[in-house]
Design a protein around this motif. Sequence first.
Motif, PDB file in Angstrom:
ATOM      1  N   HIS A 691     -18.280 -32.151   1.745  1.00  0.00           N
ATOM      2  CA  HIS A 691     -17.351 -31.955   2.466  1.00  0.00           C
ATOM      3  C   HIS A 691     -16.833 -32.684   3.424  1.00  0.00           C
ATOM      4  O   HIS A 691     -17.622 -33.500   4.324  1.00  0.00           O
ATOM      5  CB  HIS A 691     -18.024 -30.532   3.606  1.00  0.00           C
ATOM      6  N   HIS A 700     -10.171 -27.648   6.511  1.00  0.00           N
ATOM      7  CA  HIS A 700     -11.417 -27.164   5.748  1.00  0.00           C
ATOM      8  C   HIS A 700     -11.282 -25.608   5.917  1.00  0.00           C
ATOM      9  O   HIS A 700     -10.652 -24.942   6.864  1.00  0.00           O
ATOM     10  CB  HIS A 700     -12.449 -27.407   6.615  1.00  0.00           C
ATOM     11  N   THR A 703     -12.309 -23.543   8.779  1.00  0.00           N
ATOM     12  CA  THR A 703     -11.908 -24.525  10.076  1.00  0.00           C
ATOM     13  C   THR A 703     -12.290 -23.681  11.493  1.00  0.00           C
ATOM     14  O   THR A 703     -12.725 -24.143  12.407  1.00  0.00           O
ATOM     15  CB  THR A 703     -10.395 -24.757  10.142  1.00  0.00           C
TER      16      THR A 703
END
Length: 813
Positions: A691, A700, A703
């Motif tokens: 990641h 992401h 998030t």
Amino acid sequence: MFKLQLRLLGPSCKALHQLNHLGLAPFICNYSVANSTHFNTFDLNRLINELSKSGRIDDARKMFDKMSERDEFSWSTIIAAYANIGRLDEARELFDEARKKSSITWSSLISGYYRHGCEIEAFELFCQMRLEGQKPSQYTLGSVLRGCSILGLRQRGENLHGYAIKTGFDSNVFVATGLVDMYAKCKCILEAECLFETLADRKNNVSWTAMITGYSQNGDGYKAIECFRDMRTKGVESNQFTFPSILTACATVSACDFGAQVHGCIVRSGFGANVFVQSALVCMYAKCGDLRSARTGLETMETDDVISYNSMIVGCVRHGFEEEVLFLFRKMHSRDMKIDAFTFPSVLNSFASMKDMKSLKSVHCLIIKTGFEAYNLVSNALVDMYAKQGSLACACEVFNQMVDKDVISWTSLVTGYAHNGSHEEAIKLFHDMITTGTCPDEYVIASILSACAGLTVLEFGKQVHANFIKSGLESLSIDNSLVTMYAKCGCIEDASRVFNSMRVRNVITWTALIVGYAQNGKGKDSLQFYDQMIATGTKPDFITFIGLLFACSHAGLVENGLQYFESMDKVYGIKPGPEHYACMIDLWGRSGHLNEAMELLNRMDVKPDATVWKALLGACRVHGDLEMGESAANKLFELEPSNAVPYILLANMYSAAGRSEDFARIRQLMKSMGIRKEPGCSWIEMNSHVHEFISEDRGHPRTSEIYSKLDEIMILIKEAGYVPDKKFALHDMDEESKELGLAYHSEKLAIAFGLLTLPPVVPIRIFKNLRVCGDCHTAMKYISRVFLRHIILRDSNCFHHFREGKCSCGDYW
């Protein structure tokens, strides 16, 4: 020869008519008849034998086919004739047709099979012979034993030994010598020794040669030399088979002086003109590094011998005479020598230390023209050399064109990608290799572990380690790579466990652990391991001292660093390189001794490279010496004009000193030159998935959770005493924006994700492409205390282990 035979037999006119009827008139024209004796079976057998020996096998077959009567000798003679010249199918057809087979008939075919590389068929035929009640002769047993030697069939050889004992053949010198040779070549050298000793005074040059060859092939060159001395003491003469074996043994142990004495024996014995002996001499001298004598031997050979040229080329490659390799290869090509599949790999190996892509591609073209690209040995060498030259596209193209890829093919390409920094591609190739069912060897495993270390993919590295353990193999290179991999992934305890489990260690092992402890903020432990290494008698090398000096510079051990630096040349004869000077300048600079650092830089024995100037510039930034920092930065602008680091460091120094105009000038200079700062990136591995995060990243999938967790983190650590250090924020922002910018640095986003997803007992491992900023370093200490977590952060320089509000670097980073 045929006319001479006729004179001996003296055929009559009727006999000549019989020969004419058999279709052999062309062989007897202009022949004067001596007497009136008729040809009988015995006479015809002798004629068939003579025709066969003179190479006229088809004429012998015509006579055989038209014989009215054939006995066992007739069949044995014609079968042996076909078997001797390798026409095995016809020999076997005749053998199966023969009604009566003597032991000679069986032996003739068996010997032919062995002589022409059909050892398995020969052994099956031998077993059939015994089943049919035929008693083999000593020559048959010798042939079968020779086949067992070639194929390494120890168990079958032991069965034959038992049969020889039962039948009394073990007392026969011919059979006993075959047993000695079989055991030696099956790597049972002790059994060979015992049998050899039972020969006592019956030892001849064949048995002595078998023993010398056995020692040589089993890697015991010294015993081979001792055996050769005993042979000479007993007065047994050496021959064209003995001399190559003892010369090979000399080459194995680099006994060049003894090899030169053997050379004298060769000259006195009259074997100096034998091509096999000459070739062995060239090989011995070349492997021992006496290239002048090897060249002399090569030039005095009456015939151009490919094996000798190959040996000379290998010797030149091994001792670093790459230009000589190309000269010899061109000479071979100009003389139209029959270059073989061993020549090209040796020539290609010479490009390992040469950046000569033009010549490499010329050799590649010749390989294609001559058809040697179909040989795996050659194609593997091409893949390896293109990879070592950094031309991975060419390496991949050759690899993809290969029909039959073996473990060496895969290893060459995977290793090439790993060594050129393409770690991700190396791991993908390794996965493809496993998928094809190719079993990896120690070299590819060591390379893939290096790739895991480069990418810091700990989980995949652990899987490779587990598979290595399951394989039951032992490899020093893999163990060394495991120590390095665990250390570079921040698992210094695991690295230490691998180190402690190793039975054998070398300087690479010790160095990997010394560097590993230094990079993980345990410099004093590095020094202790160095002391242990010296106590074991292991001598440090160039890399060892880089690790030691790095440890000293990151632990503030100035006195220790000076002692190690001085001992390099004085004690171990190792001349310091730019890397060592960079560590020393960093050591002086970190401790605030900038003048001493500059003084050392000015008296360097080698020209300072960018690494040295970066070390000085970094120290100037820490201690605020703007004048010296400007000088170091200007040097870096010359050496690495496109590198953003010196521009950014100097701009930050101007900003800290309040020189806003100079700060703006540097930023404008970067813009005009198209130089951009590498964006900070942090990543964390979880369940074999990486990641990634960049500052203020909102890409992401989780998030919202990450930012929510980060807000919670900032509140809690502020309550614990954390104060944002705004000097690490962007300069063209207001105070509130600076604080938010600091909060959303990539490593802080990564730590928020780690706290969300990883169990409390699992360390949070974060990796960053740049150096961690001072504010994030402080924040990590507070987070480790507030959340009671072990945080491991690796930046571009070293590891930081955060526990209970403290960092392993001791804030000396």
